[in-house]
Every structure is written in C-alpha cells, then in structure tokens.
Design a protein around this motif. Sequence first.
Motif, PDB file in Angstrom:
ATOM      1  N   PRO A   3       0.825  -1.213   0.000  1.00 28.14           N
ATOM      2  CA  PRO A   3       0.000   0.000   0.000  1.00 28.14           C
ATOM      3  C   PRO A   3       0.857   1.261   0.000  1.00 28.14           C
ATOM      4  N   HIS A   4       0.314   2.304  -0.581  1.00 25.70           N
ATOM      5  CA  HIS A   4       1.037   3.577  -0.691  1.00 25.70           C
ATOM      6  C   HIS A   4       1.503   4.075   0.674  1.00 25.70           C
ATOM      7  N   ASP A   5       0.630   4.007   1.685  1.00 26.86           N
ATOM      8  CA  ASP A   5       0.989   4.508   3.012  1.00 26.86           C
ATOM      9  C   ASP A   5       2.142   3.711   3.614  1.00 26.86           C
ATOM     10  N   THR A   6       2.164   2.401   3.358  1.00 26.81           N
ATOM     11  CA  THR A   6       3.250   1.561   3.858  1.00 26.81           C
ATOM     12  C   THR A   6       4.569   1.940   3.206  1.00 26.81           C
ATOM     13  N   ILE A   7       4.547   2.153   1.896  1.00 24.98           N
ATOM     14  CA  ILE A   7       5.752   2.554   1.167  1.00 24.98           C
ATOM     15  C   ILE A   7       6.297   3.872   1.711  1.00 24.98           C
ATOM     16  N   GLN A   8       5.425   4.827   1.940  1.00 16.90           N
ATOM     17  CA  GLN A   8       5.858   6.115   2.469  1.00 16.90           C
ATOM     18  C   GLN A   8       6.438   5.979   3.873  1.00 16.90           C
ATOM     19  N   ALA A   9       5.813   5.147   4.698  1.00 14.29           N
ATOM     20  CA  ALA A   9       6.281   4.961   6.065  1.00 14.29           C
ATOM     21  C   ALA A   9       7.658   4.295   6.088  1.00 14.29           C
ATOM     22  N   LEU A  10       7.859   3.300   5.229  1.00 17.56           N
ATOM     23  CA  LEU A  10       9.149   2.616   5.187  1.00 17.56           C
ATOM     24  C   LEU A  10      10.252   3.553   4.680  1.00 17.56           C
ATOM     25  N   ALA A  11       9.914   4.426   3.728  1.00 17.22           N
ATOM     26  CA  ALA A  11      10.889   5.414   3.252  1.00 17.22           C
ATOM     27  C   ALA A  11      11.305   6.353   4.374  1.00 17.22           C
ATOM     28  N   ARG A  12      10.347   6.764   5.194  1.00 21.65           N
ATOM     29  CA  ARG A  12      10.682   7.638   6.323  1.00 21.65           C
ATOM     30  C   ARG A  12      11.572   6.912   7.338  1.00 21.65           C
ATOM     31  N   GLU A  13      11.317   5.615   7.544  1.00 21.68           N
ATOM     32  CA  GLU A  13      12.162   4.831   8.442  1.00 21.68           C
ATOM     33  C   GLU A  13      13.609   4.802   7.945  1.00 21.68           C
ATOM     34  N   LEU A  14      13.780   4.614   6.641  1.00 21.88           N
ATOM     35  CA  LEU A  14      15.132   4.567   6.074  1.00 21.88           C
ATOM     36  C   LEU A  14      15.859   5.897   6.252  1.00 21.88           C
ATOM     37  N   ARG A  15      15.174   6.971   5.985  1.00 15.50           N
ATOM     38  CA  ARG A  15      15.812   8.285   6.126  1.00 15.50           C
ATOM     39  C   ARG A  15      16.215   8.544   7.573  1.00 15.50           C
ATOM     40  N   ILE A  36      10.371  -6.792  -5.908  1.00 17.29           N
ATOM     41  CA  ILE A  36      11.379  -5.856  -6.393  1.00 17.29           C
ATOM     42  C   ILE A  36      10.747  -4.500  -6.695  1.00 17.29           C
ATOM     43  N   GLU A  37       9.550  -4.504  -7.287  1.00 14.09           N
ATOM     44  CA  GLU A  37       8.874  -3.236  -7.567  1.00 14.09           C
ATOM     45  C   GLU A  37       8.584  -2.462  -6.286  1.00 14.09           C
ATOM     46  N   ASP A  38       8.237  -3.171  -5.209  1.00 14.08           N
ATOM     47  CA  ASP A  38       8.046  -2.498  -3.919  1.00 14.08           C
ATOM     48  C   ASP A  38       9.355  -1.851  -3.467  1.00 14.08           C
ATOM     49  N   GLY A  39      10.460  -2.575  -3.659  1.00 15.41           N
ATOM     50  CA  GLY A  39      11.753  -2.032  -3.272  1.00 15.41           C
ATOM     51  C   GLY A  39      12.048  -0.719  -3.976  1.00 15.41           C
ATOM     52  N   TYR A  40      11.821  -0.692  -5.287  1.00 14.80           N
ATOM     53  CA  TYR A  40      12.072   0.550  -6.033  1.00 14.80           C
ATOM     54  C   TYR A  40      11.077   1.650  -5.650  1.00 14.80           C
ATOM     55  N   ALA A  41       9.842   1.264  -5.335  1.00 19.48           N
ATOM     56  CA  ALA A  41       8.856   2.264  -4.915  1.00 19.48           C
ATOM     57  C   ALA A  41       9.283   2.919  -3.600  1.00 19.48           C
ATOM     58  N   ILE A  42       9.795   2.114  -2.667  1.00 18.17           N
ATOM     59  CA  ILE A  42      10.298   2.670  -1.406  1.00 18.17           C
ATOM     60  C   ILE A  42      11.502   3.563  -1.673  1.00 18.17           C
ATOM     61  N   GLN A  43      12.392   3.100  -2.548  1.00 19.62           N
ATOM     62  CA  GLN A  43      13.565   3.903  -2.895  1.00 19.62           C
ATOM     63  C   GLN A  43      13.145   5.260  -3.472  1.00 19.62           C
ATOM     64  N   ARG A  44      12.181   5.256  -4.395  1.00 22.39           N
ATOM     65  CA  ARG A  44      11.729   6.524  -4.997  1.00 22.39           C
ATOM     66  C   ARG A  44      11.101   7.442  -3.951  1.00 22.39           C
ATOM     67  N   TRP A  46      11.916   7.529  -0.803  1.00 19.97           N
ATOM     68  CA  TRP A  46      13.027   8.077  -0.013  1.00 19.97           C
ATOM     69  C   TRP A  46      13.720   9.196  -0.787  1.00 19.97           C
ATOM     70  N   VAL A  47      13.910   9.015  -2.080  1.00 17.40           N
ATOM     71  CA  VAL A  47      14.511  10.074  -2.900  1.00 17.40           C
ATOM     72  C   VAL A  47      13.669  11.344  -2.822  1.00 17.40           C
ATOM     73  N   ALA A  48      12.352  11.184  -2.884  1.00 10.87           N
ATOM     74  CA  ALA A  48      11.461  12.353  -2.809  1.00 10.87           C
ATOM     75  C   ALA A  48      11.648  13.093  -1.488  1.00 10.87           C
ATOM     76  N   LEU A  49      11.843  12.359  -0.405  1.00 15.62           N
ATOM     77  CA  LEU A  49      12.088  12.999   0.885  1.00 15.62           C
ATOM     78  C   LEU A  49      13.401  13.779   0.875  1.00 15.62           C
ATOM     79  N   GLU A  50      14.432  13.196   0.260  1.00 11.62           N
ATOM     80  CA  GLU A  50      15.726  13.876   0.179  1.00 11.62           C
ATOM     81  C   GLU A  50      15.634  15.138  -0.680  1.00 11.62           C
ATOM     82  N   LEU A  51      14.930  15.050  -1.798  1.00 11.91           N
ATOM     83  CA  LEU A  51      14.772  16.221  -2.663  1.00 11.91           C
ATOM     84  C   LEU A  51      13.998  17.322  -1.950  1.00 11.91           C
ATOM     85  N   ALA A  52      12.975  16.933  -1.205  1.00 13.39           N
ATOM     86  CA  ALA A  52      12.194  17.919  -0.462  1.00 13.39           C
ATOM     87  C   ALA A  52      13.028  18.610   0.608  1.00 13.39           C
TER      88      ALA A  52
END
Length: 267
Positions: A3-15, A36-44, A46-52
Amino acid sequence: MLPHDTIQALARELRQARGTRTPLRHFSARHPGMTIEDGYAIQRAWVALELAAGRTIKGRKIGLTSRAMQLSSQITEPDYAPLMDDMFFAAGGDIPIERFIAPRVEVELAFILNRDLKGPGITVCDVLRATDYVVPAIEIIDARIEQFDRESGRPRKVFDTISDFAANAGIVMGGRPVRPDAVDLRWVGAMLHKNGVIEETGLAAGVLGHPATGVAWLADKIAPYDECLKAGDVVLAGSFTRPTPAAAGDSFHVDYGPLGSVAFRFV
C-alpha cells in the motif's frame, strides 16, 4: 504491491535510520509478499524525501553487476539507485566514519556523460559516444537495513537492498580521467590496499563483460518511468571487487595502474 501509506512509512524509516545510524530489521521479513517493484517504490519515496529536504541528484549507481553477486541475491539482473549530492567525498582526505553504520568499500569506474541517454535500445557504443570521460572511483556502501538479521542471522533479500538505495552511501573519485575510446575499459585493473595490505584485485571486465554494459542496461531500465541518464550525470558502473569492511582509522588506497589512484582515510 505494498500500500502507498506503507511505502511512504518505510521510506521515512530509512531516512531516519541513515540520520541516526540505527539499522533497521529486514523489510522483507515484516512484509513477506514484498517484491522488487516495492523495493524501487520505497527507494523513490526516499529520494522524494531527500529532494524535499534540499538534496539534489548528481547521477546513478549500478549494483549487483557480477554473476556471483546475482546468484547470491537470487536475481538475474543488476540493481540501481541515485547518487545524491551529499554522497560525494574528496579524494586524498579524511571521511568521517559517523556518516555511516557499517561502511564497506568497492572498486569501480565512473562514467561522466556529456549527452542524455534515453532508452530503450541503448547499446554499449551509444554509452561510449555519450561519455565525456571515465574516471576511477570508490563506492562506499552501507546498511541502513541490516545486512544480516540480528537474531536469525539470515541475509537481507534483494528487495531490502533496493529499498536501501541499493546500499549506496558515498563515492570518491580520483586518478586520471580518460576518454572512453583511449583504453580498452575491460582491461582496466585495480589493487585495493587497506592499511597498506592488498585486500582485493580485479578487472573491470568483471562488470557484465564491459563496464559500459551496465550503463546501457540502466538507461533502458529507467526508460518506462520516462527517465533518462542526463548530460553531466556521474554513473557508477558497478564494482569489480568484493566489498571490503571499513572502520575508523582505516586508510584505503586503490591503484588503477595507468589511470592513477584514489585514496582516503576513515576518521
């Protein structure tokens, strides 16, 4: 797909893990259906958080380019991630170890592009024509997600690694830049010295037979997302040595023969 919310939450955990130097348990264990697609979605995400936060993308890295690493990760192709501006360190200097959790170093070649490369259908010849110069580089990899689970000892899966910026954490470039047609890049060799002892040696042909092969693969891989490799990008083509662990006080010197050397120290 997670789910989108899960992907966003995991990206925040990584950062947060990167900022606090606190490694995370495997995402793939928490979410057994992860792909693998989930992995890249989380990566993207996280990138969005860094750009922001004001970071910029200066290029890309390609990982898991050797056959041995692909077999150990149970995949049949490399992975990739962005190179953010705060991942670049000067050669010949000291690098603060507190920037990392469990750093290791790998020997690579970096391609500096002078024109865009947009797939599909990119060839090695296309890559060489689009390359301004090739330069020796060292990649510093890290584990914001544990390499081995703290309780079971199981290695992380490729989905975890992809989420984790494909383990990318730093890059040091140096030595002598060369035009891509000035040498046979397959035969570029290197000796990695750690504290004066040779730990690893290798040839760039270990990267998919030719280091430009991975760059062509990446241009094609990101094309469906309407992305391309851009003029001015730094593209790390993939390691041709095994990762070498590093700790505070360790000095590294990589001798690329005719292409010069790259050195630095962790402090």
